[in-house]
Design a protein around this motif. Sequence first.
Motif, PDB file in Angstrom:
ATOM      1  N   PRO A 165     -16.348 -15.464  48.033  1.00 20.22           N
ATOM      2  CA  PRO A 165     -16.788 -16.621  48.987  1.00 20.22           C
ATOM      3  C   PRO A 165     -17.500 -17.724  48.207  1.00 20.22           C
ATOM      4  O   PRO A 165     -17.915 -17.864  46.697  1.00 20.22           O
ATOM      5  CB  PRO A 165     -17.958 -16.056  49.605  1.00 20.22           C
ATOM      6  CG  PRO A 165     -18.699 -15.170  48.916  1.00 20.22           C
ATOM      7  CD  PRO A 165     -17.750 -14.453  47.969  1.00 20.22           C
ATOM      8  N   PHE A 166     -17.511 -18.895  48.882  1.00 17.72           N
ATOM      9  CA  PHE A 166     -18.208 -20.071  48.306  1.00 17.72           C
ATOM     10  C   PHE A 166     -19.041 -20.703  49.460  1.00 17.72           C
ATOM     11  O   PHE A 166     -18.404 -21.022  50.483  1.00 17.72           O
ATOM     12  CB  PHE A 166     -17.279 -21.054  47.791  1.00 17.72           C
ATOM     13  CG  PHE A 166     -17.565 -22.138  47.342  1.00 17.72           C
ATOM     14  CD1 PHE A 166     -18.405 -22.618  46.231  1.00 17.72           C
ATOM     15  CD2 PHE A 166     -17.236 -23.546  48.115  1.00 17.72           C
ATOM     16  CE1 PHE A 166     -18.893 -23.796  45.862  1.00 17.72           C
ATOM     17  CE2 PHE A 166     -17.883 -24.936  47.623  1.00 17.72           C
ATOM     18  CZ  PHE A 166     -18.470 -24.775  46.626  1.00 17.72           C
ATOM     19  N   SER A 167     -20.231 -20.989  49.219  1.00 23.15           N
ATOM     20  CA  SER A 167     -21.281 -21.370  50.344  1.00 23.15           C
ATOM     21  C   SER A 167     -20.824 -22.842  50.769  1.00 23.15           C
ATOM     22  O   SER A 167     -20.978 -23.341  51.702  1.00 23.15           O
ATOM     23  CB  SER A 167     -22.820 -21.012  50.136  1.00 23.15           C
ATOM     24  OG  SER A 167     -23.063 -22.046  49.138  1.00 23.15           O
ATOM     25  N   GLY A 168     -20.807 -23.594  49.658  1.00 20.52           N
ATOM     26  CA  GLY A 168     -20.612 -25.051  49.750  1.00 20.52           C
ATOM     27  C   GLY A 168     -21.651 -25.736  50.426  1.00 20.52           C
ATOM     28  O   GLY A 168     -21.569 -26.913  50.916  1.00 20.52           O
ATOM     29  N   ASP A 169     -22.971 -25.164  50.029  1.00 21.01           N
ATOM     30  CA  ASP A 169     -24.111 -25.716  50.659  1.00 21.01           C
ATOM     31  C   ASP A 169     -24.562 -26.744  49.675  1.00 21.01           C
ATOM     32  O   ASP A 169     -23.862 -27.137  48.621  1.00 21.01           O
ATOM     33  CB  ASP A 169     -25.319 -24.771  50.972  1.00 21.01           C
ATOM     34  CG  ASP A 169     -25.642 -24.154  49.831  1.00 21.01           C
ATOM     35  OD1 ASP A 169     -25.488 -24.373  48.622  1.00 21.01           O
ATOM     36  OD2 ASP A 169     -26.129 -22.890  49.968  1.00 21.01           O
ATOM     37  N   GLU A 170     -25.830 -27.267  49.978  1.00 26.12           N
ATOM     38  CA  GLU A 170     -26.229 -28.546  49.202  1.00 26.12           C
ATOM     39  C   GLU A 170     -26.646 -28.238  47.756  1.00 26.12           C
ATOM     40  O   GLU A 170     -26.909 -29.130  47.091  1.00 26.12           O
ATOM     41  CB  GLU A 170     -27.574 -29.043  49.887  1.00 26.12           C
ATOM     42  CG  GLU A 170     -28.801 -28.357  49.866  1.00 26.12           C
ATOM     43  CD  GLU A 170     -28.704 -27.431  51.054  1.00 26.12           C
ATOM     44  OE1 GLU A 170     -27.760 -27.370  51.594  1.00 26.12           O
ATOM     45  OE2 GLU A 170     -29.912 -26.726  51.374  1.00 26.12           O
ATOM     46  N   ASN A 171     -26.738 -27.016  47.525  1.00 23.43           N
ATOM     47  CA  ASN A 171     -26.969 -26.498  46.247  1.00 23.43           C
ATOM     48  C   ASN A 171     -25.830 -26.054  45.184  1.00 23.43           C
ATOM     49  O   ASN A 171     -25.891 -25.852  44.071  1.00 23.43           O
ATOM     50  CB  ASN A 171     -27.952 -25.132  46.280  1.00 23.43           C
ATOM     51  CG  ASN A 171     -29.176 -25.391  46.840  1.00 23.43           C
ATOM     52  OD1 ASN A 171     -30.034 -26.500  46.770  1.00 23.43           O
ATOM     53  ND2 ASN A 171     -29.830 -24.689  47.733  1.00 23.43           N
TER      54      ASN A 171
END
Lengths: 228, 143
Positions: A165-171
């Motif tokens: 997976p890939f979260s794509g959050d701000e981090n």
Amino acid sequence: MLSLRVNLGQLWSPISAAGAAAVIFALMAGPAAAQADFEGIWNPDHPPRMGQPDPSTVRLTPAGQAEFDSFTPDKDPTLRCLMPGIPLGLVDPYPIEIVQQEHQILILYEHFHQVRRIFMDGREAPDHWLPSFIGYSTGEWDGETLVIRTTHMRPDNYMWTAGFPFSGDENTYVIERWWREGDVLQFTGEVHDPTYYEEPYVVGGRWDYAPDGEIWEYECIPEFGGIE
Amino acid sequence: MKLLTTPGLSALLVLLACLPAAAHHNGATYFDTSTSIEHSDATVVEYAIVNPHGRLHYTFTDAEGNEQEWSAELASANNLRRRGLGGEIFKPGDQLVSVTGNPSRSGANFMRLQSAEFADGTVANFSGPNRGIIPGPGRDAQQ
């Protein structure tokens, strides 16, 4: 084409003061100003497993493991005819064309007609920039190696279609390093996603220079995505 | 069935052998690559050269006498076209002695095509290091 390349046709005529200054500037600029010529069409020649890491070496966080365990093929964007973008498309299986301009480097992909703009003029992503599959990329030269930083990637993407997976959050961010060895263009990509991974997810690939190569249309029909 | 000339077959053999080992998708995610299934006496319905994956549609009659309709996934259209495989291998109505592939993990009538054998013994092999069109003994006699 490139700002710091010396124009020999101009310099070897009777040298003007401006021309001499240009020579001195170019010489003084030294390695820091070095950059490489990536222009042209390149065909994929990636290593086995599409340059993805050995799955047994990938260290997921508990949150990442939960996402991995719940992966189903219908979540793969490319099977729904959505571009792989970044990070899924870091190692792409179709030809690309690279165009180097003063302020940006363009990577034109055959695959889904993706266009990557890698801004080379020092700009940063504007506040209003929305997450996208392709993200927002800026670059700089480290000698003859192009270093690209990409942010603003969509959260509904993947590292790889094995379910990583890939979260794509701000981090999240990606650091790529591209360098040329003769007629081969090598690259590595480090995907930083501390929400889902204990350490960066690292991919790598290579492209072969193809002066007679072609970039074709890539029409896509979702019904043939193979989600059955 | 239109038969390819010997030079054409040679070209296809070379071109298929050059298909990339690395596909865009991790096939084991979608198909059980540890096993193969085979369907006998199949009839080609359609050979679709499209992205993101080509598709071979076919029918066959199972042991209970029921006609089943199946699909087999191929490489992408761009991959097939780039290697000269744009629709000349299968045509509607072609009779296939067998169709072999990795079954879908979903349980649907769907597989990843490994090979197909024509009535004249010619084999279209889409998997492994020996990928290519392997002419059968009956093919030369018909040319």
